[in-house]
Scaffold this motif. Structure first.
Motif, PDB file in Angstrom:
ATOM      1  N   ILE A   1      50.630  51.556  12.042  1.00 42.75           N
ATOM      2  CA  ILE A   1      49.646  52.330  11.358  1.00 42.75           C
ATOM      3  C   ILE A   1      49.725  53.682  11.710  1.00 42.75           C
ATOM      4  O   ILE A   1      49.682  54.795  11.000  1.00 42.75           O
ATOM      5  N   ILE A   2      49.640  53.883  13.107  1.00 40.19           N
ATOM      6  CA  ILE A   2      49.691  55.254  13.788  1.00 40.19           C
ATOM      7  C   ILE A   2      50.723  55.900  13.441  1.00 40.19           C
ATOM      8  O   ILE A   2      51.047  57.115  13.225  1.00 40.19           O
ATOM      9  N   ALA A   3      52.038  55.113  13.775  1.00 39.62           N
ATOM     10  CA  ALA A   3      53.177  55.662  13.750  1.00 39.62           C
ATOM     11  C   ALA A   3      53.518  56.367  12.162  1.00 39.62           C
ATOM     12  O   ALA A   3      54.049  57.322  11.990  1.00 39.62           O
ATOM     13  N   SER A   4      53.298  55.343  11.261  1.00 41.43           N
ATOM     14  CA  SER A   4      53.630  55.923   9.659  1.00 41.43           C
ATOM     15  C   SER A   4      52.571  56.972   9.294  1.00 41.43           C
ATOM     16  O   SER A   4      53.058  57.918   8.837  1.00 41.43           O
ATOM     17  N   ALA A   5      51.574  56.862   9.769  1.00 45.89           N
ATOM     18  CA  ALA A   5      50.493  57.975   9.612  1.00 45.89           C
ATOM     19  C   ALA A   5      51.005  59.481   9.970  1.00 45.89           C
ATOM     20  O   ALA A   5      50.864  60.273   9.339  1.00 45.89           O
ATOM     21  N   LEU A   6      51.131  59.322  11.335  1.00 43.33           N
ATOM     22  CA  LEU A   6      51.696  60.513  12.161  1.00 43.33           C
ATOM     23  C   LEU A   6      52.824  61.007  11.452  1.00 43.33           C
ATOM     24  O   LEU A   6      53.053  62.391  11.437  1.00 43.33           O
ATOM     25  N   MET A   7      53.781  60.320  10.825  1.00 39.86           N
ATOM     26  CA  MET A   7      54.956  60.640  10.009  1.00 39.86           C
ATOM     27  C   MET A   7      54.653  60.995   8.675  1.00 39.86           C
ATOM     28  O   MET A   7      55.763  61.554   7.950  1.00 39.86           O
ATOM     29  N   GLY A   8      53.606  60.680   8.221  1.00 34.92           N
ATOM     30  CA  GLY A   8      53.079  61.118   6.784  1.00 34.92           C
ATOM     31  C   GLY A   8      53.930  60.173   5.774  1.00 34.92           C
ATOM     32  O   GLY A   8      53.839  60.488   4.776  1.00 34.92           O
ATOM     33  N   ILE A   9      54.088  59.134   6.064  1.00 34.77           N
ATOM     34  CA  ILE A   9      54.616  58.133   5.257  1.00 34.77           C
ATOM     35  C   ILE A   9      53.963  56.818   4.918  1.00 34.77           C
ATOM     36  O   ILE A   9      54.356  56.151   4.272  1.00 34.77           O
ATOM     37  N   ASN A  10      52.747  56.758   5.329  1.00 32.73           N
ATOM     38  CA  ASN A  10      52.075  55.723   5.333  1.00 32.73           C
ATOM     39  C   ASN A  10      51.521  55.220   3.943  1.00 32.73           C
ATOM     40  O   ASN A  10      51.284  54.195   3.551  1.00 32.73           O
ATOM     41  N   GLU A  11      51.609  56.330   2.824  1.00 35.79           N
ATOM     42  CA  GLU A  11      51.354  56.027   1.610  1.00 35.79           C
ATOM     43  C   GLU A  11      52.455  55.520   0.730  1.00 35.79           C
ATOM     44  O   GLU A  11      52.371  55.445  -0.618  1.00 35.79           O
ATOM     45  N   LEU A  12      53.774  55.835   1.172  1.00 35.51           N
ATOM     46  CA  LEU A  12      54.921  55.507   0.595  1.00 35.51           C
ATOM     47  C   LEU A  12      54.947  53.924   0.113  1.00 35.51           C
ATOM     48  O   LEU A  12      54.801  53.312   1.135  1.00 35.51           O
ATOM     49  N   PRO A  13      55.246  53.706  -1.223  1.00 30.28           N
ATOM     50  CA  PRO A  13      55.583  52.145  -1.334  1.00 30.28           C
ATOM     51  C   PRO A  13      56.684  51.446  -0.522  1.00 30.28           C
ATOM     52  O   PRO A  13      56.354  50.530  -0.009  1.00 30.28           O
ATOM     53  N   ILE A  14      57.674  52.240  -0.144  1.00 32.07           N
ATOM     54  CA  ILE A  14      58.805  51.800   0.658  1.00 32.07           C
ATOM     55  C   ILE A  14      58.320  51.194   2.257  1.00 32.07           C
ATOM     56  O   ILE A  14      58.874  50.328   2.979  1.00 32.07           O
ATOM     57  N   THR A  15      57.316  52.001   2.688  1.00 34.88           N
ATOM     58  CA  THR A  15      56.829  51.499   3.917  1.00 34.88           C
ATOM     59  C   THR A  15      56.230  50.348   4.244  1.00 34.88           C
ATOM     60  O   THR A  15      56.458  49.811   5.100  1.00 34.88           O
ATOM     61  N   LYS A  16      55.270  49.922   3.205  1.00 37.68           N
ATOM     62  CA  LYS A  16      54.825  48.573   3.350  1.00 37.68           C
ATOM     63  C   LYS A  16      55.658  47.579   3.287  1.00 37.68           C
ATOM     64  O   LYS A  16      56.146  46.725   4.034  1.00 37.68           O
ATOM     65  N   ILE A  17      56.816  47.796   2.630  1.00 38.52           N
ATOM     66  CA  ILE A  17      57.903  46.916   2.405  1.00 38.52           C
ATOM     67  C   ILE A  17      58.796  46.746   3.541  1.00 38.52           C
ATOM     68  O   ILE A  17      59.126  45.769   4.108  1.00 38.52           O
ATOM     69  N   PHE A  18      59.003  47.905   3.980  1.00 37.59           N
ATOM     70  CA  PHE A  18      59.863  47.996   5.239  1.00 37.59           C
ATOM     71  C   PHE A  18      59.274  47.506   6.640  1.00 37.59           C
ATOM     72  O   PHE A  18      59.827  46.652   7.261  1.00 37.59           O
ATOM     73  N   THR A  19      57.984  47.888   6.748  1.00 39.16           N
ATOM     74  CA  THR A  19      57.346  47.167   7.832  1.00 39.16           C
ATOM     75  C   THR A  19      57.210  45.615   7.798  1.00 39.16           C
ATOM     76  O   THR A  19      57.367  45.335   8.917  1.00 39.16           O
ATOM     77  N   VAL A  20      57.191  45.058   6.622  1.00 44.78           N
ATOM     78  CA  VAL A  20      57.288  43.625   6.690  1.00 44.78           C
ATOM     79  C   VAL A  20      58.560  43.229   6.888  1.00 44.78           C
ATOM     80  O   VAL A  20      58.796  42.208   7.701  1.00 44.78           O
ATOM     81  N   ASN A  21      59.755  43.786   6.281  1.00 40.05           N
ATOM     82  CA  ASN A  21      60.752  43.280   6.274  1.00 40.05           C
ATOM     83  C   ASN A  21      61.551  43.447   7.633  1.00 40.05           C
ATOM     84  O   ASN A  21      62.447  42.477   8.013  1.00 40.05           O
ATOM     85  N   ILE A  22      61.498  44.359   8.388  1.00 37.72           N
ATOM     86  CA  ILE A  22      61.924  44.607   9.543  1.00 37.72           C
ATOM     87  C   ILE A  22      61.425  43.467  10.780  1.00 37.72           C
ATOM     88  O   ILE A  22      62.231  43.572  11.755  1.00 37.72           O
ATOM     89  N   GLN A  23      60.565  42.742  10.380  1.00 34.72           N
ATOM     90  CA  GLN A  23      60.225  41.633  11.415  1.00 34.72           C
ATOM     91  C   GLN A  23      61.066  40.688  11.270  1.00 34.72           C
ATOM     92  O   GLN A  23      61.302  39.845  12.314  1.00 34.72           O
ATOM     93  N   PHE A  24      62.113  40.569  10.305  1.00 32.57           N
ATOM     94  CA  PHE A  24      63.074  39.596  10.251  1.00 32.57           C
ATOM     95  C   PHE A  24      64.190  39.814  11.417  1.00 32.57           C
ATOM     96  O   PHE A  24      64.768  38.887  12.098  1.00 32.57           O
ATOM     97  N   GLY A  25      64.315  41.319  11.520  1.00 28.86           N
ATOM     98  CA  GLY A  25      65.314  41.821  12.820  1.00 28.86           C
ATOM     99  C   GLY A  25      64.452  41.168  14.293  1.00 28.86           C
ATOM    100  O   GLY A  25      65.233  40.779  15.264  1.00 28.86           O
ATOM    101  N   ALA A  26      63.299  41.303  14.316  1.00 29.42           N
ATOM    102  CA  ALA A  26      62.756  40.983  15.419  1.00 29.42           C
ATOM    103  C   ALA A  26      62.745  39.466  15.637  1.00 29.42           C
ATOM    104  O   ALA A  26      62.778  38.967  16.794  1.00 29.42           O
ATOM    105  N   ILE A  27      62.556  38.623  14.673  1.00 27.84           N
ATOM    106  CA  ILE A  27      62.628  37.263  14.688  1.00 27.84           C
ATOM    107  C   ILE A  27      63.840  36.827  15.215  1.00 27.84           C
ATOM    108  O   ILE A  27      64.023  36.117  16.036  1.00 27.84           O
ATOM    109  N   LEU A  28      65.249  37.403  14.777  1.00 27.79           N
ATOM    110  CA  LEU A  28      66.341  37.112  15.187  1.00 27.79           C
ATOM    111  C   LEU A  28      66.530  37.417  16.678  1.00 27.79           C
ATOM    112  O   LEU A  28      67.423  36.569  17.217  1.00 27.79           O
ATOM    113  N   SER A  29      66.041  38.205  17.238  1.00 32.23           N
ATOM    114  CA  SER A  29      65.976  38.459  18.686  1.00 32.23           C
ATOM    115  C   SER A  29      65.690  37.410  19.308  1.00 32.23           C
ATOM    116  O   SER A  29      66.396  36.970  20.560  1.00 32.23           O
ATOM    117  N   VAL A  30      64.701  36.578  18.998  1.00 33.72           N
ATOM    118  CA  VAL A  30      63.956  35.370  19.749  1.00 33.72           C
ATOM    119  C   VAL A  30      65.294  34.453  19.783  1.00 33.72           C
ATOM    120  O   VAL A  30      65.616  33.589  20.638  1.00 33.72           O
TER     121      VAL A  30
END
Length: 277
Positions: free
Chosen positions: A28-57
């Motif tokens: 929330i803080i990072a996207s707001a500070l960059m001014g992209i918190n209301e872009l449609p792609i932001t919500k999609i992006f923040t959910v999707n990149i969790q897959f990369g984090a999962i793979l690390s485990v």
């Protein structure tokens, strides 16, 4: 969203997903500070990149994932509470995710809890997890459906409350993240991005499924690929750091950090900064 903004968000995700600090608040803080918190792609992006984090485990602990079938039975048992409660309360959880105030308050309250966790469970020394432990950890994880609580913190504390030591509880929390985040991320990707219903998949409606994928542009795909790669690398480093730090020093520093982040969020809200998610 630019590639550099995507990289920054992915770094934030990788650093915070497995630490007991709430990745939601940081995104929330990072996207707001960059001014992209209301872009449609932001919500999609923040959910999707969790897959990369999962793979690390999976990559870091690959030996554990091929060790025995018993490992998967415990993971499945621990996953059941989140699957049932998450599905039943999906609309309630989505509504809470829209509230930055809830996230900020829970960051602060969770931080206060972390200041005392090491003292409360000082005698937690078990290095193995049985089926009952797995299920109870799964129940504890459900508290993290409240934004700002931290899935990692909830599940680790759930393990320590049963006498399991910090390192063992933390590692099981990482393992449990794989089915939990994979299921939640996939569901959000299908419903929020592709606008598909579960019934469409069950009916195997190829036309509707194919048409839904047309909403993903080449630029979107590039951002998602870059984001997942960065989140994967950073999450591996974060996991290694967390295990070593937790074993030596415990939770107190994370508690102070959470309180500071929560207060920062509340201060930004009080100043009228738009933190809409």
């Amino acid at each position: 969203m630019s590639v550099w903004q995507a990289i920054i968000l992915a770094i934030v995700e990788g650093l915070t997903e497995f630490l007991p600090v709430s990745s939601t608040g940081h995104m929330i803080i990072a996207s707001a500070l960059m001014g992209i918190n209301e872009l449609p792609i932001t919500k999609i992006f923040t959910v999707n990149i969790q897959f990369g984090a999962i793979l690390s485990v999976v990559v870091l602990y690959w030996r554990r994932f091929i060790q025995s079938f018993d490992f998967y039975k415990k993971l499945a048992l621990a996953f059941v509470p989140a699957a049932v409660i998450g599905f039943a309360l999906n609309d309630v959880v989505d509504a809470m995710l829209e509230s930055v105030i809830i996230t900020a308050v829970m960051l602060v309250l969770g931080g206060v809890v972390l200041l005392f966790v090491d003292k409360w469970f000082a005698h937690a020394e078990k290095t193995s997890i049985n089926y009952k432990n797995a299920f109870m950890i799964g129940l504890a994880q459900c508290v993290a459906m409240i934004p700002g609580v931290s899935r990692s913190a909830a599940s680790i504390i759930g393990g320590m409350a049963q006498g399991i030591d910090r390192k063992t509880a933390a590692e099981f929390s990482f393992f449990l993240a794989v089915p939990t985040m994979l299921a939640a991320g996939s569901y959000k990707l299908l419903t929020d991005l592709l606008k598909l219903e579960i019934s469409d998949l069950l009916k195997f409606d190829l036309v509707k499924i194919q048409n839904s994928f047309e909403v993903i542009t080449a630029d979107d795909l590039q951002l998602l690929l870059v984001g997942n790669f960065v989140a994967f690398i950073v999450a591996m480093l974060a996991i290694r750091f967390f295990i070593n730090f937790l074993t030596k020093y415990g939770f107190k520093l994370f508690g102070y950090y959470r309180i500071a982040v929560g207060v920062l969020l509340l201060a930004l809200l009080a100043m009228g900064v738009d933190l809409k998610v």
